[in-house]
Motif scaffolding. Structure first.
Motif, mmCIF file in Angstrom:
data_model
loop_
_atom_site.group_PDB
_atom_site.id
_atom_site.type_symbol
_atom_site.label_atom_id
_atom_site.label_comp_id
_atom_site.label_asym_id
_atom_site.label_seq_id
_atom_site.Cartn_x
_atom_site.Cartn_y
_atom_site.Cartn_z
ATOM 1 N N THR A 63 25.661 53.963 55.418
ATOM 2 C CA THR A 63 25.736 53.807 53.970
ATOM 3 C C THR A 63 26.756 52.725 53.648
ATOM 4 O OG1 THR A 63 25.184 56.131 53.591
ATOM 5 C CG2 THR A 63 26.241 54.959 51.787
ATOM 6 N N VAL A 64 26.372 51.771 52.815
ATOM 7 C CA VAL A 64 27.250 50.654 52.462
ATOM 8 C C VAL A 64 27.428 50.623 50.947
ATOM 9 C CG1 VAL A 64 27.593 48.157 52.565
ATOM 10 C CG2 VAL A 64 26.431 49.317 54.452
ATOM 11 N N THR A 65 28.679 50.555 50.495
ATOM 12 C CA THR A 65 28.974 50.418 49.073
ATOM 13 C C THR A 65 29.859 49.200 48.858
ATOM 14 O OG1 THR A 65 30.940 51.837 49.185
ATOM 15 C CG2 THR A 65 28.837 52.904 48.715
ATOM 16 N N ILE A 66 29.722 48.580 47.688
ATOM 17 C CA ILE A 66 30.415 47.334 47.396
ATOM 18 C C ILE A 66 31.073 47.453 46.029
ATOM 19 C CG2 ILE A 66 30.141 44.833 47.148
ATOM 20 C CD1 ILE A 66 27.306 45.452 48.638
ATOM 21 N N MET A 67 32.332 47.030 45.917
ATOM 22 C CA MET A 67 33.067 47.117 44.649
ATOM 23 C C MET A 67 33.945 45.886 44.498
ATOM 24 S SD MET A 67 33.994 49.801 42.314
ATOM 25 C CE MET A 67 34.830 49.494 40.755
ATOM 26 N N SER A 68 33.882 45.243 43.340
ATOM 27 C CA SER A 68 34.767 44.108 43.067
ATOM 28 C C SER A 68 36.025 44.595 42.359
ATOM 29 C CB SER A 68 34.044 43.061 42.217
ATOM 30 O OG SER A 68 33.763 43.571 40.921
ATOM 31 N N TYR A 69 37.135 43.920 42.616
ATOM 32 C CA TYR A 69 38.396 44.210 41.934
ATOM 33 C C TYR A 69 39.263 42.967 41.989
ATOM 34 C CZ TYR A 69 42.949 46.380 40.887
ATOM 35 O OH TYR A 69 44.166 46.680 40.337
ATOM 36 N N MET A 70 39.653 42.479 40.834
ATOM 37 C CA MET A 70 40.399 41.227 40.712
ATOM 38 C C MET A 70 39.624 40.105 41.404
ATOM 39 S SD MET A 70 44.423 42.360 40.814
ATOM 40 C CE MET A 70 44.432 43.023 42.472
ATOM 41 N N ASP A 71 40.194 39.506 42.433
ATOM 42 C CA ASP A 71 39.539 38.370 43.091
ATOM 43 C C ASP A 71 38.993 38.736 44.462
ATOM 44 O OD1 ASP A 71 41.949 38.797 44.294
ATOM 45 O OD2 ASP A 71 42.588 36.697 44.305
ATOM 46 N N GLN A 72 38.730 40.034 44.657
ATOM 47 C CA GLN A 72 38.256 40.483 45.966
ATOM 48 C C GLN A 72 36.998 41.339 45.843
ATOM 49 O OE1 GLN A 72 41.694 42.491 47.628
ATOM 50 N NE2 GLN A 72 42.430 40.604 48.581
ATOM 51 N N LEU A 73 36.252 41.355 46.927
ATOM 52 C CA LEU A 73 35.072 42.209 47.034
ATOM 53 C C LEU A 73 35.314 43.167 48.189
ATOM 54 C CD1 LEU A 73 32.470 42.076 45.317
ATOM 55 C CD2 LEU A 73 31.363 40.953 47.244
ATOM 56 N N ARG A 74 35.334 44.452 47.900
ATOM 57 C CA ARG A 74 35.633 45.469 48.906
ATOM 58 C C ARG A 74 34.330 46.128 49.346
ATOM 59 N NH1 ARG A 74 40.539 48.219 49.390
ATOM 60 N NH2 ARG A 74 40.681 49.210 51.441
ATOM 61 N N VAL A 75 34.067 46.075 50.633
ATOM 62 C CA VAL A 75 32.875 46.682 51.204
ATOM 63 C C VAL A 75 33.299 47.902 52.008
ATOM 64 C CG1 VAL A 75 30.923 46.375 52.758
ATOM 65 C CG2 VAL A 75 31.652 44.473 51.302
ATOM 66 N N ALA A 76 32.757 49.063 51.660
ATOM 67 C CA ALA A 76 33.021 50.301 52.402
ATOM 68 C C ALA A 76 31.767 50.683 53.173
ATOM 69 C CB ALA A 76 33.430 51.427 51.452
#
Length: 487
Positions: free
Chosen positions: A442-455
């Motif tokens: 399972t892959v989730t993606i979230m943006s925050y400020m100037d970054q993209l975080r992939v879990a």
């Protein structure tokens, strides 16, 4: 355990609302799904104001946070308002002091795996908050929100979470988000009958093909068993690993501009390419095996999250609450399909073409109508089993959410990062499987400020999380080099 109550009196009726069909699917004997959201803090956590935040900020957002799901005869399942004791929902785990951040990384991952497997008690509102006060490699402390998917989808729940936070630079100003309203350019271009007819014909053909394939995938057309899909029963009883990786949003935008695609196309292409590279590195003959991803879509007509006041007072915002999403079956492009050299740009473009064609279809809405028909004539349990079968026959899920542009604080404590994961909670015997980690990936993606975080959530013992991380980071590197540096 399902609660049965009599809510016949007028006062109780006012305090109850029907559970939506999707909410019933996600809290059944066949499915039980939760969303875990993790806030990472720059400084050690001060939890002295946690109860006040719960009572004054979190609970007023939506009545479901103060409700339990009950069964009331022919009326079906209802949300029943109850008194909430905040202290019952707060968990503060105790671990040995003075360990290294790397040691706490392992402890935190094991703790996330544990709470992912623990069912939420049905006798109280379906959410918990876990306060992890130990320093990991990414944070001085972490706050974990666990909310049942029956309360709402990722958009609703993340909107609720973000409503509890403030801008670090000026708490009186609202958080802002990247503009993701749909462009009207295409609508403006479709002006004449000469363009409308081919477009409508294309939509009709794509709808028939996609809806037909969706039924086949949900019924008996399984993906191959590979290094990312065990295909075995009882996956939901196995522990999971959750790893994260961070990409520069600025670099993602450069790839986007170079290829003239969307940010979603780029990051989905990176995830798909990283998955194929992992399959190739694990077993050469698997690199082009039949592999399908379920890509989740928000089906709302609104353009962004709502503030606390809007969620509480605005009727439209309340209507938009809940589970309003669909999914696309997307086949991963093959590696080296045309020649022996890897072309990462062609991989992204092929990913874009597949998703664009599937978006040019009404299959998502027909699937929703099919699920409603199954619920109406066979009940929510049968519908949940149908969704379970859809997921079981696929290899992975991909979902993404947009986060704020500005740095955030919670009770004046700076938030360094955030990410989320959809998890399954086993509630039933081994022969019935549940939703999330019946898919081993399972892959989730979230943006925050100037970054993209992939879990990335992976089944322990099947997928090597560090190897998967390296393959995904390699996919990003070769894609960035090909799109930006080599031009």
């Amino acid at each position: 355990m399902e609660l049965k109550v009599n809510v016949g009196c007028a006062e109780d009726a006012k305090m109850s609302e029907p559970v939506s069909p999707t909410g019933q699917y996600f809290n059944s004997s066949a499915l039980s799904v939760s969303v875990i959201s993790i806030l990472e803090f720059e400084n050690p956590i001060d939890d002295s104001s946690s109860l006040a935040l719960i009572n004054n900020v979190f609970l007023p957002i939506n009545p479901r946070f103060s409700s339990i799901m009950v069964k009331d005869g022919d009326r079906g399942k209802l949300w029943k308002r109850v008194e909430v004791k905040g202290e019952d929902h707060i968990k503060v785990p105790i671990f040995p002091e003075g360990l290294s951040p790397e040691s706490y990384d392992h402890i935190f991952n094991d703790y996330l795996s544990k709470i992912a497997m623990d069912p939420l008690p049905q006798t109280r509102p379906l959410w918990e908050i876990h306060i992890f006060k130990y320093p990991t490699s990414n944070a001085s402390g972490s706050l974990v929100f666990k909310l049942h998917h029956a309360l709402g989808d990722g958009f609703s729940l993340m909107g609720a979470l973000l409503s509890c936070l403030q801008r670090a630079d000026n708490a009186s100003l609202p958080l802002t988000f990247p503009n993701f309203l749909k462009s009207t350019k295409q609508d403006n271009e479709i002006k004449s009958l000469m363009s409308v007819v081919p477009h409508a014909l294309s939509v009709a053909i794509n709808t028939v093909l996609d809806f037909g394939w969706s039924i086949l995938k949900s019924s008996f057309l399984e993906d191959n068993q590979t290094s990312i899909r065990s295909g075995e029963e009882g996956v939901e009883f196995r522990p999971i690993n959750i790893i994260t990786m961070t990409f520069s949003l600025d670099q993602i935008k450069k790839i986007k501009s170079s290829l003239q695609v969307t940010i979603n196309d780029v990051i989905t292409g990176i995830i798909f390419l990283g998955t194929r590279l992992y399959m190739e590195a694990t077993c050469e003959k698997e690199k082009n095996a039949r592999t399908t991803a379920l890509v989740l879509l928000n089906t709302r007509s609104i353009g962004g999250y709502r503030s606390v006041n809007e969620m509480v007072q605005n009727q439209e915002a309340q209507v938009q609450w809940g589970n309003q999403f669909g999914f696309l079956h997307v086949s991963l492009p093959k590696l080296n399909q045309y020649d022996q050299s890897l072309d990462p740009l062609k991989f992204v473009q092929e990913t874009q073409n597949i998703i664009k064609r599937k978006r040019n279809s009404s299959a998502v809405y027909l699937t929703g109508m099919l699920l409603e028909s199954v619920r109406k004539y066979r009940g929510p349990e049968a519908t949940a089993e149908y969704i379970h079968s859809t997921l079981k026959n696929s290899s992975m899920t991909v979902s993404n959410l947009i986060g704020p542009v500005e740095k955030m604080t919670l009770a004046n404590q700076p938030v360094k990062g955030l990410y989320f994961m959809v998890v399954n909670v086993p509630q039933v015997p081994l022969f019935i499987s549940c939703i999330c980690l019946i898919l081993s990936l399972t892959v989730t993606i979230m943006s925050y400020m100037d970054q993209l975080r992939v879990a990335v959530g992976t089944e322990k013992g099947l997928i090597d999380p560090e190897k998967f991380r390296k393959c995904t980071e390699r996919a990003f590197s070769i894609m960035y080099n090909a799109a930006v540096l080599d031009k």
